[in-house]
Design an enzyme around this catalytic site. Structure first.
Site, PDB file in Angstrom:
ATOM      1  N   VAL A 164       0.805  -1.221   0.000  1.00  0.00           N
ATOM      2  CA  VAL A 164       0.000   0.000   0.000  1.00  0.00           C
ATOM      3  C   VAL A 164       0.836   1.267   0.000  1.00  0.00           C
ATOM      4  CG1 VAL A 164      -1.945  -1.139   1.138  1.00  0.00           C
ATOM      5  CG2 VAL A 164      -0.214   0.049   2.523  1.00  0.00           C
ATOM      6  N   ASN A 167      -6.265  -0.019   6.637  1.00  0.00           N
ATOM      7  CA  ASN A 167      -5.833  -0.553   7.923  1.00  0.00           C
ATOM      8  C   ASN A 167      -4.378  -1.004   7.932  1.00  0.00           C
ATOM      9  OD1 ASN A 167      -6.217  -2.164  10.569  1.00  0.00           O
ATOM     10  ND2 ASN A 167      -5.714  -3.765   9.078  1.00  0.00           N
ATOM     11  N   SER A 210      -3.770   5.010  15.917  1.00  0.00           N
ATOM     12  CA  SER A 210      -3.347   4.290  17.126  1.00  0.00           C
ATOM     13  C   SER A 210      -3.403   5.242  18.313  1.00  0.00           C
ATOM     14  CB  SER A 210      -1.913   3.771  16.974  1.00  0.00           C
ATOM     15  OG  SER A 210      -1.401   3.271  18.197  1.00  0.00           O
ATOM     16  N   TYR A 222       6.848   5.308  14.874  1.00  0.00           N
ATOM     17  CA  TYR A 222       5.502   4.733  14.777  1.00  0.00           C
ATOM     18  C   TYR A 222       4.468   5.730  15.296  1.00  0.00           C
ATOM     19  CZ  TYR A 222       1.540   1.615  15.612  1.00  0.00           C
ATOM     20  OH  TYR A 222       0.286   1.048  15.626  1.00  0.00           O
ATOM     21  N   ALA A 262       4.652   8.975  15.502  1.00  0.00           N
ATOM     22  CA  ALA A 262       4.523  10.111  14.578  1.00  0.00           C
ATOM     23  C   ALA A 262       3.702   9.724  13.355  1.00  0.00           C
ATOM     24  CB  ALA A 262       5.909  10.596  14.156  1.00  0.00           C
ATOM     25  N   SER A 263       3.897   8.514  12.859  1.00  0.00           N
ATOM     26  CA  SER A 263       3.132   8.087  11.679  1.00  0.00           C
ATOM     27  C   SER A 263       1.642   8.015  11.983  1.00  0.00           C
ATOM     28  CB  SER A 263       3.646   6.734  11.177  1.00  0.00           C
ATOM     29  OG  SER A 263       3.264   5.661  12.024  1.00  0.00           O
ATOM     30  N   LYS A 264       1.295   7.566  13.184  1.00  0.00           N
ATOM     31  CA  LYS A 264      -0.115   7.430  13.537  1.00  0.00           C
ATOM     32  C   LYS A 264      -0.744   8.776  13.890  1.00  0.00           C
ATOM     33  CE  LYS A 264      -0.468   3.032  12.821  1.00  0.00           C
ATOM     34  NZ  LYS A 264      -1.297   2.519  11.710  1.00  0.00           N
ATOM     35  N   ILE A 294      -3.791  -4.502  21.274  1.00  0.00           N
ATOM     36  CA  ILE A 294      -4.637  -5.531  20.666  1.00  0.00           C
ATOM     37  C   ILE A 294      -3.745  -6.694  20.257  1.00  0.00           C
ATOM     38  CG2 ILE A 294      -6.375  -6.025  18.904  1.00  0.00           C
ATOM     39  CD1 ILE A 294      -7.174  -3.703  20.715  1.00  0.00           C
TER      40      ILE A 294
END
Length: 266
Positions: free
Chosen positions: A63, A89, A142, A155, A157-159, A188
């Protein structure tokens, strides 16, 4: 329930975890689901849905590559007719690297998949959803994007970027009939978090995973998937540009010494 009867739906990151659970639930409610993932297991996930009587197509997709996302959107329309919903997702984890440790290459790869991936899904999917009479796009962010302490710097920062993306996209798609929202999972049990859960099981400490939220437990993929389905459905017809935390209440508070109901705080 058949909220998605006749709807054409793309789910990325559909080979496992939240994406796989969502794809199955979409199909159970009548949706025609196009499952995408960079793992070959996505083909098996599609076959499981078909074996259960649902309509599904699987495709291996990266993606974070715009051309592959553009081809995915076109293939979904060709396979199932029109396009009504995208659940963007797919994502990668990031360990626990601090801002002083992660390399530029690691930052670039995390942002490529976690942020550019959903952006390209919106870019190429929204016009087709508009042409189909409108619908919804749901992205996976997240709790790590809400506050620090739930993931590595890159991670997180990306979310956080995904949360900003859905706000901007919702505004820039004004009049298109395409709603854009996000889910923000807490801890999760998925393929991404497998190392954490495997370690906890090995050490006999599984009961400690998720203990910091008020529900004092970790979540299941289906618990996040059901919220994603809600956001994608007409039940959420007036929700737009929002990020919904599905985290047992973890992000509802600043760090505190927690008092358990009925017990005296120490």
């Amino acid at each position: 329930m058949a909220r998605f009867e006749g709807k054409s739906i793309i789910v990325t990151g559909a080979a496992s975890g939240i994406g796989r659970a969502a794809a199955r639930l979409f199909a159970e409610e009548g949706g025609k689901v196009f499952l995408a993932d960079w793992s070959e297991s996505v083909l098996e996930a599609a076959e499981e849905i078909k074996a259960a009587g649902g309509t599904a197509t699987g495709r291996k997709v990266d993606v974070g590559v715009e051309a592959e996302t553009q081809a995915m959107v076109a293939a979904a329309k060709a396979a199932h007719g029109d396009l009504h919903i995208i659940f963007a997702n797919a994502g990668v984890g990031g360990g626990r690297d601090s801002v002083l440790e992660g390399s530029a290459d690691l930052w670039a790869e995390t942002l490529r998949v976690n942020l550019i991936g959903p952006a390209m899904a919106i870019k190429h999917g929204a016009p087709l959803i508009q042409d189909s009479g409108g619908g919804a796009i749901v992205c996976t962010a997240s709790v790590a994007g809400i506050n620090s302490g739930a993931g590595s710097a890159h991670y997180s920062a990306s979310k956080a970027g995904v949360m900003s993306l859905v706000k901007t996209a919702a505004q820039q798609l004004t009049g298109a009939g395409v709603r854009v929202n996000a889910v923000c999972p807490g801890i999760i049990e998925t393929g991404m978090t497998k190392p954490v859960f495997d370690y906890a099981r090995e050490k006999g400490k599984l009961d400690r995973v998720g203990r910091l939220n008020p529900l004092q437990r970790y979540g299941a993929p289906e618990e996040v998937a059901r919220v994603a389905l809600f956001l994608a459905s007409e039940d959420a017809s007036y929700l737009n540009g929002q990020s919904i935390a599905v985290d047992g209440g973890l992000s509802s508070s600043h760090p505190v010494t927690r008092q358990v109901y009925g017990q005296v705080a120490v």
